[in-house]
Design a protein around this motif. Structure first.
Motif, short mmCIF file in Angstrom:
data_model
loop_
_atom_site.label_atom_id
_atom_site.label_comp_id
_atom_site.label_asym_id
_atom_site.label_seq_id
_atom_site.Cartn_x
_atom_site.Cartn_y
_atom_site.Cartn_z
N SER A 1 -0.67 8.39 12.11
CA SER A 1 -0.63 7.01 12.58
C SER A 1 -0.64 6.02 11.41
O SER A 1 -0.31 4.85 11.57
CB SER A 1 -1.81 6.73 13.49
OG SER A 1 -3.02 7.03 12.82
N HIS A 2 -1.03 6.50 10.20
CA HIS A 2 -1.11 5.59 9.04
C HIS A 2 0.22 5.48 8.30
O HIS A 2 0.37 4.57 7.48
CB HIS A 2 -2.21 6.05 8.08
CG HIS A 2 -3.58 5.70 8.55
ND1 HIS A 2 -4.37 4.76 7.95
CD2 HIS A 2 -4.29 6.15 9.60
CE1 HIS A 2 -5.52 4.65 8.59
NE2 HIS A 2 -5.49 5.50 9.61
N PHE A 3 1.17 6.37 8.59
CA PHE A 3 2.42 6.34 7.82
C PHE A 3 3.16 5.02 8.01
O PHE A 3 3.78 4.51 7.10
CB PHE A 3 3.33 7.53 8.19
CG PHE A 3 2.74 8.88 7.84
CD1 PHE A 3 1.61 8.99 7.03
CD2 PHE A 3 3.30 10.06 8.33
CE1 PHE A 3 1.05 10.23 6.72
CE2 PHE A 3 2.75 11.31 8.01
CZ PHE A 3 1.62 11.39 7.21
N LYS A 4 3.03 4.46 9.22
CA LYS A 4 3.75 3.20 9.49
C LYS A 4 3.14 2.02 8.73
O LYS A 4 3.71 0.93 8.71
CB LYS A 4 3.81 2.92 10.99
CG LYS A 4 2.46 2.74 11.66
CD LYS A 4 2.63 2.41 13.14
CE LYS A 4 1.35 2.09 13.86
NZ LYS A 4 0.41 3.20 14.02
N LYS A 5 1.98 2.25 8.12
CA LYS A 5 1.33 1.17 7.38
C LYS A 5 1.84 1.05 5.95
O LYS A 5 1.42 0.16 5.20
CB LYS A 5 -0.19 1.39 7.34
CG LYS A 5 -0.84 1.34 8.70
CD LYS A 5 -2.34 1.59 8.59
CE LYS A 5 -2.95 1.66 9.99
NZ LYS A 5 -4.10 0.81 10.13
N GLU A 6 2.70 1.98 5.57
CA GLU A 6 3.26 1.98 4.20
C GLU A 6 3.83 0.60 3.88
O GLU A 6 4.57 0.02 4.68
CB GLU A 6 4.36 3.05 4.13
CG GLU A 6 5.10 3.15 2.79
CD GLU A 6 4.38 4.09 1.80
OE1 GLU A 6 3.85 5.12 2.23
OE2 GLU A 6 4.37 3.73 0.61
N GLY A 7 3.48 0.07 2.73
CA GLY A 7 4.05 -1.21 2.29
C GLY A 7 3.28 -2.42 2.77
O GLY A 7 3.59 -3.55 2.37
N THR A 8 2.24 -2.25 3.61
CA THR A 8 1.42 -3.40 4.01
C THR A 8 0.85 -4.03 2.73
O THR A 8 0.31 -3.30 1.89
CB THR A 8 0.24 -2.94 4.93
OG1 THR A 8 0.78 -2.21 6.01
CG2 THR A 8 -0.57 -4.12 5.42
N GLN B 1 0.82 -1.20 0.00
CA GLN B 1 0.00 0.00 0.00
C GLN B 1 0.86 1.27 0.00
O GLN B 1 1.84 1.35 0.74
CB GLN B 1 -0.86 -0.02 1.27
CG GLN B 1 -1.87 1.09 1.37
CD GLN B 1 -3.03 0.88 0.40
OE1 GLN B 1 -3.55 -0.21 0.26
NE2 GLN B 1 -3.40 1.94 -0.29
N SER B 2 0.46 2.23 -0.84
CA SER B 2 1.07 3.57 -0.73
C SER B 2 0.15 4.39 0.16
O SER B 2 -1.05 4.36 -0.01
CB SER B 2 1.14 4.24 -2.11
OG SER B 2 1.87 3.45 -2.99
N ILE B 3 0.71 5.11 1.10
CA ILE B 3 -0.11 5.85 2.06
C ILE B 3 -0.15 7.33 1.67
O ILE B 3 0.90 7.93 1.40
CB ILE B 3 0.45 5.69 3.50
CG1 ILE B 3 0.61 4.21 3.86
CG2 ILE B 3 -0.42 6.43 4.50
CD1 ILE B 3 -0.66 3.43 4.10
#
Ligand code: 57M
Length: 358
Positions: free
Chosen positions: A64-71, A55-57
């Protein structure tokens, strides 16, 4: 397929008579969907990570969503498989309603897949153009609506909860109405899918609710007793709903906070499209506003926010859709998610009570 292969054998082996029952096939459709999800889930997540389908954020979103980058994303392909295969195995494949629902589910899934693929390929959060996406969703749902409309026994009156005597005849207008419900639900689920498990939780609850509606609508005695529209053949949709519940639970296993995978548009659009179609076929389309209340509120929050911003240059929510508003207020992500699930359960119970209230 199992239904067609095994049920005819009941004349020689009475044990196969059980394949006649919708309840039995619904339970095993759910179990099959769960097994597919559990068996293929870990492999899919590894494969998506290896192919760097991450995922690109958006940079404008909550931090808080920045750490989800690449999920890994596009986990919805697993949901789609875990719905379609069990339906093909356990449902009566001579049933038009099953095929119309599959058409929308797979069609919307394909649009979502292309959108996701483009986002991943070009490493951005923008996929298909909004217009292009809408064109395909409207076209697919219009074909489904047309098929229902020309099906001889399909009832084009509109049923309302609480007012069982109110049955306006929509005639040909029922076709655009179906398109509105189906496309609207697909998009609303898509907007809701912004926190771990936020869309799939209410989707499982809504599918379980429609499982009951489909079973009741397909059973003349029950439908007559409850004074709701009886839809001959709609009972088979309980099997589709069973598969959706199983596929949803199987996906939630991996998507629960902190998510190992996101469903992507391939998941959110196909699930939303399926739910809208089932609501229309079971003649419980108005109740969808209650059952899918979370999806409705999420979509409304965007409409209100955009309208207010355009007209008065003011925001009503800190950010829309509404789950971002609570995030920016400082609520921890799991708290928002579980509270939305709780509200979904309450709404499902209210919706089920409409069967009795008149
Ligand atoms: C998709 N997609 C998530 C993931 C998921 C008009 C406007 C309101 C549109 C809206 C929009 O584009 N919504 C549609 C929402 C995205 O998730 C991906 O998308 C798939 C679903 N389609 O499966 O692949 C992000 O959501 C998070 N996520 C999780 N866990 C999950 O299980 O944490 C998703 C699934 C992921 C991840 O961060 O990257 C999304 O939110 O983008 N646009 C918005 O929602 C944007 N809102 C906005 O611009 N608001 C403005 C408008 C209304 C005027 C405002 O309020 O002022 C926000 N989106 C994001 N950040 N990400 C803006 C901030």
């Amino acid at each position: 397929m199992l239904y067609h292969l095994l049920y005819p054998l009941h004349t020689e082996f009475s044990v196969f008579y059980v394949f006649k029952f919708i309840t039995f096939r619904t339970i095993y459709a759910a179990i099959t969907a769960l097994l597919i999800s559990f068996l293929l889930g870990p492999w899919l997540i590894r494969t998506l990570s290896r192919l760097q389908i991450g995922q690109s954020i958006r940079k404008v979103g909550p931090e808080s969503h920045f750490k989800k980058e690449g999920t890994p994303t596009m986990g919805g392909t697993l949901i789609l498989l875990a719905i379609v295969l069990p339906v093909l195995l356990w449902a009566d494949l001579n049933n038009i309603y099953v095929w119309v629902t599959l058409l929308v589910t797979v069609g919307f899934g394909a649009v979502g897949f292309i959108d996701d693929y483009r986002k991943v390929k070009f490493k951005s959060s923008d996929g298909l153009s909004a217009r292009g996406k809408m064109f395909w969703l409207v076209l697919i749902s219009a074909v489904a609506a047309g098929l229902l409309y020309i099906y001889p026994s399909f009832d084009t009156t509109l049923a309302f909860p609480f007012f069982k005597g109110l049955r306006p005849e929509l005639g040909l207008l029922y076709v655009p109405f179906i398109v509105l419900v189906v496309v609207g639900t697909g998009n609303a689920v898509n907007l809701t899918d912004g926190l771990d498990g936020l869309a799939i939780g209410p989707m499982i609850i809504a599918s379980a609710t429609y499982l009951l509606f489909a079973y009741v609508a397909g059973n003349v005695k029950l439908a007559t007793y409850l004074q709701i529209s009886s839809v001959q053949g709609a009972g088979e949709l309980a099997i589709v709903c069973g598969a959706m519940v199983g596929a949803g639970l199987g996906f939630l296993w991996f998507n629960t906070y902190p998510a190992q995978v996101f469903m992507g548009d391939v998941g959110s659009l196909s699930l939303g499209g399926a739910l809208g179609t089932i609501a229309v076929i079971t003649k419980q389309e108005m109740v969808l506003v209650i059952v899918g209340g979370i999806f409705v509120v999420e979509a409304l929050s965007v409409i209100v926010q955009v309208t207010s911003f355009r007209l008065w240059g003011k925001r009503i929510f800190r950010m829309a859709p509404i789950h971002h508003h609570f995030e920016l207020k400082g609520w921890p992500e799991p708290k928002i998610i579980v509270r939305f699930w709780i509200i979904s359960i309450i709404l499902a119970l209210i919706a089920l009570s409409t069967l009795k209230l008149r």
